[in-house]
Design an enzyme around this catalytic site. Structure first.
Site, PDB file in Angstrom:
ATOM      1  N   GLN A 103      75.426  52.050  37.447  1.00 20.87           N
ATOM      2  CA  GLN A 103      76.433  51.572  36.517  1.00 20.87           C
ATOM      3  C   GLN A 103      76.749  52.570  35.404  1.00 20.87           C
ATOM      4  O   GLN A 103      77.911  52.750  35.034  1.00 20.87           O
ATOM      5  CB  GLN A 103      75.963  50.245  35.910  1.00 20.87           C
ATOM      6  CG  GLN A 103      77.045  49.482  35.209  1.00 20.87           C
ATOM      7  CD  GLN A 103      76.576  48.103  34.789  1.00 20.87           C
ATOM      8  OE1 GLN A 103      76.950  47.619  33.731  1.00 20.87           O
ATOM      9  NE2 GLN A 103      75.752  47.467  35.594  1.00 20.87           N
ATOM     10  N   SER A 284      72.406  45.214  25.486  1.00 20.03           N
ATOM     11  CA  SER A 284      72.815  44.783  26.818  1.00 20.03           C
ATOM     12  C   SER A 284      73.785  45.800  27.385  1.00 20.03           C
ATOM     13  O   SER A 284      74.659  46.312  26.665  1.00 20.03           O
ATOM     14  CB  SER A 284      73.466  43.397  26.773  1.00 20.03           C
ATOM     15  OG  SER A 284      73.743  42.938  28.077  1.00 20.03           O
ATOM     16  N   GLU A 285      73.653  46.084  28.670  1.00 15.22           N
ATOM     17  CA  GLU A 285      74.408  47.152  29.313  1.00 15.22           C
ATOM     18  C   GLU A 285      75.916  46.986  29.210  1.00 15.22           C
ATOM     19  O   GLU A 285      76.659  47.965  29.251  1.00 15.22           O
ATOM     20  CB  GLU A 285      74.012  47.249  30.783  1.00 15.22           C
ATOM     21  CG  GLU A 285      74.326  46.015  31.596  1.00 15.22           C
ATOM     22  CD  GLU A 285      73.735  46.059  32.995  1.00 15.22           C
ATOM     23  OE1 GLU A 285      74.304  45.420  33.890  1.00 15.22           O
ATOM     24  OE2 GLU A 285      72.721  46.738  33.205  1.00 15.22           O
ATOM     25  N   ASN A 286      76.381  45.735  29.051  1.00 16.99           N
ATOM     26  CA  ASN A 286      77.825  45.500  28.995  1.00 16.99           C
ATOM     27  C   ASN A 286      78.416  45.711  27.615  1.00 16.99           C
ATOM     28  O   ASN A 286      79.578  45.400  27.382  1.00 16.99           O
ATOM     29  CB  ASN A 286      78.159  44.096  29.512  1.00 16.99           C
ATOM     30  CG  ASN A 286      77.397  42.996  28.797  1.00 16.99           C
ATOM     31  OD1 ASN A 286      76.181  43.093  28.608  1.00 16.99           O
ATOM     32  ND2 ASN A 286      78.078  41.945  28.406  1.00 16.99           N
ATOM     33  N   SER A 326      77.416  52.436  25.821  1.00 16.79           N
ATOM     34  CA  SER A 326      76.223  51.638  26.083  1.00 16.79           C
ATOM     35  C   SER A 326      75.201  52.414  26.900  1.00 16.79           C
ATOM     36  O   SER A 326      74.009  52.441  26.583  1.00 16.79           O
ATOM     37  CB  SER A 326      76.608  50.350  26.818  1.00 16.79           C
ATOM     38  OG  SER A 326      75.476  49.551  27.070  1.00 16.79           O
TER      39      SER A 326
END
Length: 474
Positions: A103, A284-286, A326
């Site tokens: 991601q 958080s990755e988002n 991120s």
């Protein structure tokens, strides 16, 4: 006078040709341009290459685009999720090509395309299946993989507001991939909820400035998704009380002031057990940083979600940012701890949690490879035994690796263990399990020198006792 507002969604998408490469924003339901996807299906373009974090779920949105036979190839981070049956059927039938991309690499490759970077070296994925066939290099004693930009013809994204110049503002975690996809695209089509007159969006509010991209249209939309059927994959199938007790143990071991990433599934529970009278910074990755807990029932905001696509309540002082920023925080070593689930962990700290390697298995890497190489400490939460009754702590992982030598500590329903240079050191036995019983169900030698055997059980231990004994008796 410049006016990028399109007269309709259909008009905005009319020029997309067959064979185009299209990036579609969104993370779960947050930032997903559903109306643009529906219009793309109606428009009829075929033989498309799709760039997206997920591959759709159910029979709507991206799944409907795939089901209509419009997509030839997909570059994706996490195609396997609850309800992704359309993609899985097509993939197993050989009717769609998949390039699985970590991601963070997905976001950075898009960003690289937007800022004119020809290629870049990243530590993410080194030593794994996803680095095979790629150029690698050792720079200052660290190993890297060469990755190339992802250039796209069109980006379909969603924003909260926009103006006639093409400036956009995003809402909370609905930002995610939107800005970097807009940067990477030759043409960007944005679905907006509010149209503002030019000048109403202040310079501090810009998240995509109109002059950075060519946008054939800004399409206004109405309504906001108020529910999301996505569920985080990888939730450990153990008793609820055992899961809570494990999350409490992890929370207890995180020091105040730490910057912490909680992976999908079981790790997301840790946020609910960090002491409220101490400061922690959850990542958080988002694209969210701050302190949060699960949203109260009836108070869910589906533009405010964590990595598991679960609605959260963010405390004052939090921040939102796009995906490339991120994952830059991860790779840059700015996270003190990350907590991940796992299929397997080796005695040397190798991690396997994205693919079983089975011929018909659907891989799904998400952000795990970026976290594995970026966090200062990697905690793993997992069941001690797999479905086959064998230990998940092994001399060497048999599944494809997520990261090499990255795991610091392992939490199971039976014990807490550190991965050290000299082997696996048991820190805590859970419930009534004895050292011999734990060793009997573990395939690697265990060092019990750090365990203090004591009479009685704490409240934390009691909730795990019966499950541990039941597991051993099977």
């Amino acid at each position: 006078m410049i006016d990028k507002l399109s007269t309709s969604v259909q008009a905005a998408l009319a020029g997309i040709p067959d064979g185009a490469t299209i990036a579609v924003g969104g993370f779960g339901g947050a930032g997903m341009p559903d109306d643009l996807i529906e219009a793309l299906i109606e428009q009829g373009a075929r033989d498309l290459t799709l760039v997206s974090n997920n591959a759709g779920q159910g029979d709507t949105g991206l799944a409907a685009l795939l089901k209509a036979g419009r997509v030839r190839r997909i570059l994706c981070s996490y195609p396997r999720m609850t309800g992704s049956h359309v993609f899985e059927t097509l993939y197993r039938a050989g009717k769609i090509e998949l390039e699985i991309v970590p991601q963070g690499n997905l976001a950075e490759r898009l960003r690289a395309a937007g800022v004119g970077v020809g290629a870049f070296f990243t530590p993410t994925g080194f030593g794994t299946l996803l680095a095979e066939g790629k150029e690698t290099r050792t720079i200052k004693d660290r190993d890297y993989v060469l990755e190339y930009p992802i250039h796209v013809d069109y980006a379909l994204i969603k924003a909260e507001a926009g103006d006639r110049w093409g400036n956009l503002v995003y809402r909370k975690t609905a930002r995610n991939f939107g800005p970097v996809m807009a940067m990477a695209a030759k043409n960007t089509i944005a679905s907006i909820e509010r149209f503002l007159r030019a000048g109403r969006i202040g310079p501090r509010d810009h998240r995509n400035a109109g002059h950075l991209r060519s946008a054939p249209g800004v399409a206004p939309r109405s309504g906001r998704r108020t529910s999301d059927t996505s569920k985080s994959s990888g939730m450990i199938g153990m008793d609820k009380n055992v899961r809570i007790a494990m999350a409490q143990r992890v929370a207890r071991d995180i020091t105040e002031g730490s910057y912490v990433n909680l992976g999908i599934g079981l790790p997301t529970l840790v946020a609910n057990h960090l002491p409220l009278d101490k400061d922690f910074f959850l990542h958080s990755e988002n694209g969210v940083l701050g302190r949060w807990q699960a949203a109260a029932p009836g108070e869910e905001d589906w533009d405010m979600i964590n990595a598991g696509k679960e609605p959260i309540e963010l405390a004052p002082g939090g921040a939102f940012f796009h995906h490339a920023d991120s994952f830059g925080m991860m790779r840059g070593g700015h996270l003190d701890v990350c907590v991940l689930g796992a299929f397997q962990v080796s005695v040397t700290g190798d991690l396997a949690n994205w693919h079983t390697g089975a011929p018909d298995a659907i891989p799904a890497v998400g952000g795990a490879m970026d976290l594995a190489i970026g966090a200062k400490r990697v905690f793993v939460m997992m069941e001690h035994l797999g479905k086959d009754g064998r230990s998940k702590l092994l001399p060497a992982c048999t599944y494809p690796l997520t990261g090499l030598g990255c795991v610091s500590r392992v939490y199971t329903e039976l014990a807490t263990m550190d991965i050290t240079a000299s082997g696996v050191k048991v820190l805590e036995l859970i419930g009534d399990i004895t050292p011999q019983a734990l060793q009997d169900v573990t395939q690697v030698p265990l060092d019990f020198s750090a365990v203090t055997l004591r009479g009685g059980s704490s409240t934390l231990q009691k909730s795990s006792t019966h499950s541990a004994l039941a597991t051993l008796s099977e």
